[in-house]
Motif scaffolding. Structure first.
Motif, PDB file in Angstrom:
ATOM      1  N   ASP A  43       4.639  11.705 -15.437  1.00  0.00           N
ATOM      2  CA  ASP A  43       3.805  11.570 -16.329  1.00  0.00           C
ATOM      3  C   ASP A  43       4.067  11.004 -17.582  1.00  0.00           C
ATOM      4  N   ALA A  44       4.997  11.907 -18.171  1.00  0.00           N
ATOM      5  CA  ALA A  44       5.487  11.305 -19.443  1.00  0.00           C
ATOM      6  C   ALA A  44       6.651  10.353 -19.300  1.00  0.00           C
ATOM      7  N   ALA A  45       7.248   9.902 -18.165  1.00  0.00           N
ATOM      8  CA  ALA A  45       7.950   8.924 -18.139  1.00  0.00           C
ATOM      9  C   ALA A  45       7.212   7.671 -18.111  1.00  0.00           C
ATOM     10  N   ILE A  46       6.196   7.734 -17.244  1.00  0.00           N
ATOM     11  CA  ILE A  46       5.339   6.672 -17.075  1.00  0.00           C
ATOM     12  C   ILE A  46       4.718   6.202 -18.460  1.00  0.00           C
ATOM     13  N   ALA A  47       4.422   7.137 -19.243  1.00  0.00           N
ATOM     14  CA  ALA A  47       3.831   6.827 -20.527  1.00  0.00           C
ATOM     15  C   ALA A  47       4.694   6.172 -21.436  1.00  0.00           C
ATOM     16  N   ASP A  48       5.904   6.432 -21.304  1.00  0.00           N
ATOM     17  CA  ASP A  48       6.999   5.849 -22.505  1.00  0.00           C
ATOM     18  C   ASP A  48       6.925   4.066 -22.201  1.00  0.00           C
ATOM     19  N   TYR A  49       6.774   3.411 -20.940  1.00  0.00           N
ATOM     20  CA  TYR A  49       7.055   2.334 -20.382  1.00  0.00           C
ATOM     21  C   TYR A  49       5.601   1.414 -20.623  1.00  0.00           C
ATOM     22  N   PRO A  50       6.079   0.181 -21.060  1.00  0.00           N
ATOM     23  CA  PRO A  50       5.118  -0.993 -21.209  1.00  0.00           C
ATOM     24  C   PRO A  50       4.657  -1.490 -19.789  1.00  0.00           C
ATOM     25  N   LEU A  51       3.457  -1.936 -19.679  1.00  0.00           N
ATOM     26  CA  LEU A  51       3.077  -2.273 -18.521  1.00  0.00           C
ATOM     27  C   LEU A  51       3.781  -3.151 -17.642  1.00  0.00           C
ATOM     28  N   PRO A  52       4.590  -4.287 -18.175  1.00  0.00           N
ATOM     29  CA  PRO A  52       5.511  -5.303 -17.457  1.00  0.00           C
ATOM     30  C   PRO A  52       6.507  -4.292 -16.544  1.00  0.00           C
ATOM     31  N   VAL A  53       7.175  -3.207 -17.416  1.00  0.00           N
ATOM     32  CA  VAL A  53       8.045  -2.522 -16.659  1.00  0.00           C
ATOM     33  C   VAL A  53       7.675  -1.694 -15.824  1.00  0.00           C
ATOM     34  N   ARG A  54       6.341  -1.088 -15.777  1.00  0.00           N
ATOM     35  CA  ARG A  54       5.761  -0.440 -14.714  1.00  0.00           C
ATOM     36  C   ARG A  54       5.295  -1.225 -13.427  1.00  0.00           C
ATOM     37  N   GLN A  55       4.986  -2.401 -13.791  1.00  0.00           N
ATOM     38  CA  GLN A  55       4.436  -3.420 -12.808  1.00  0.00           C
ATOM     39  C   GLN A  55       5.795  -3.727 -11.804  1.00  0.00           C
ATOM     40  N   GLN A  56       6.834  -3.934 -12.685  1.00  0.00           N
ATOM     41  CA  GLN A  56       8.197  -4.028 -12.038  1.00  0.00           C
ATOM     42  C   GLN A  56       8.640  -3.011 -11.089  1.00  0.00           C
ATOM     43  N   ALA A  57       8.435  -1.703 -11.898  1.00  0.00           N
ATOM     44  CA  ALA A  57       9.012  -0.680 -11.139  1.00  0.00           C
ATOM     45  C   ALA A  57       8.097  -0.349  -9.700  1.00  0.00           C
ATOM     46  N   LEU A  58       6.853  -0.829  -9.773  1.00  0.00           N
ATOM     47  CA  LEU A  58       5.884  -0.633  -8.429  1.00  0.00           C
ATOM     48  C   LEU A  58       6.409  -1.727  -7.628  1.00  0.00           C
ATOM     49  N   LYS A  59       6.785  -2.882  -7.750  1.00  0.00           N
ATOM     50  CA  LYS A  59       7.481  -3.820  -7.051  1.00  0.00           C
ATOM     51  C   LYS A  59       8.635  -3.406  -6.316  1.00  0.00           C
ATOM     52  N   GLU A  60       9.603  -2.803  -7.112  1.00  0.00           N
ATOM     53  CA  GLU A  60      10.809  -1.969  -7.012  1.00  0.00           C
ATOM     54  C   GLU A  60      10.607  -1.041  -5.874  1.00  0.00           C
ATOM     55  N   TRP A  61       9.687  -0.222  -6.147  1.00  0.00           N
ATOM     56  CA  TRP A  61       9.135   1.008  -5.323  1.00  0.00           C
ATOM     57  C   TRP A  61       8.996   0.407  -3.672  1.00  0.00           C
ATOM     58  N   CYS A  62       8.229  -0.609  -3.880  1.00  0.00           N
ATOM     59  CA  CYS A  62       7.872  -0.970  -2.472  1.00  0.00           C
ATOM     60  C   CYS A  62       9.184  -1.550  -1.768  1.00  0.00           C
ATOM     61  N   ASP A  63       9.933  -2.131  -2.197  1.00  0.00           N
ATOM     62  CA  ASP A  63      11.370  -2.451  -1.720  1.00  0.00           C
ATOM     63  C   ASP A  63      12.307  -1.388  -1.344  1.00  0.00           C
ATOM     64  N   TRP A  64      12.193  -0.314  -2.270  1.00  0.00           N
ATOM     65  CA  TRP A  64      13.010   0.899  -2.035  1.00  0.00           C
ATOM     66  C   TRP A  64      12.326   1.622  -0.746  1.00  0.00           C
ATOM     67  N   ASN A  65      11.019   1.908  -0.815  1.00  0.00           N
ATOM     68  CA  ASN A  65      10.364   2.465   0.149  1.00  0.00           C
ATOM     69  C   ASN A  65      10.794   1.920   1.580  1.00  0.00           C
ATOM     70  N   THR A  66      10.635   0.530   1.466  1.00  0.00           N
ATOM     71  CA  THR A  66      10.938  -0.123   2.857  1.00  0.00           C
ATOM     72  C   THR A  66      12.507   0.212   3.485  1.00  0.00           C
ATOM     73  N   ASP A  67      13.504   0.432   2.417  1.00  0.00           N
ATOM     74  CA  ASP A  67      14.682   0.428   2.812  1.00  0.00           C
ATOM     75  C   ASP A  67      15.215   1.678   3.060  1.00  0.00           C
TER      76      ASP A  67
END
Length: 119
Positions: A43-67
């Motif tokens: 929660d604390a880490a997420i609060a530290d990042y702006p929306l574009p970084v969190r959106q990119q992290a979600l896209k990367e999470w999907c790729d990471w999860n697939t691999d």
């Protein structure tokens, strides 16, 4: 640092930089002193990042999860690769942690965009 650990970390830095950036903040060695739980650290880490970084992290999470997330034991990919310093006793603990990260990220992004936003 072993060669395997170094290779795992380098791959993650290259393929999932935003996700790694967010998650490296979730597992400092003294997270248990700073936060009440790994969830609190996320929660604390997420609060530290702006929306574009969190959106990119979600896209990367999907790729990471697939691999990596589909592996029987993703602990090395989470700990060594993404820099999370939480001791997971079982492989499913690491999977649950990463699913919780996704859930918290998607809620935070949707709260600032639309309820239908998808990575």
């Amino acid at each position: 640092m072993s060669r395997k650990t170094r290779e795992i970390r380098l791959e993650s830095e290259e393929r999932w930089p935003a996700l790694r950036q967010v998650l490296c903040c979730c597992g400092p060695e003294d997270w248990d002193r700073l936060y009440s739980s790994p969830e609190g650290a996320v929660d604390a880490a997420i609060a530290d990042y702006p929306l574009p970084v969190r959106q990119q992290a979600l896209k990367e999470w999907c790729d990471w999860n697939t691999d990596k997330g589909i592996q029987y034991d993703p602990r090395d990919a989470v700990n060594d690769g993404l820099g999370v310093n939480v001791l997971f006793k079982k492989p499913e603990d690491a999977r649950k942690f990463m699913n919780m990260v996704y859930d918290k990220l998607i809620v935070s992004v949707r709260s600032e965009t639309s309820k239908d936003w998808m990575p």
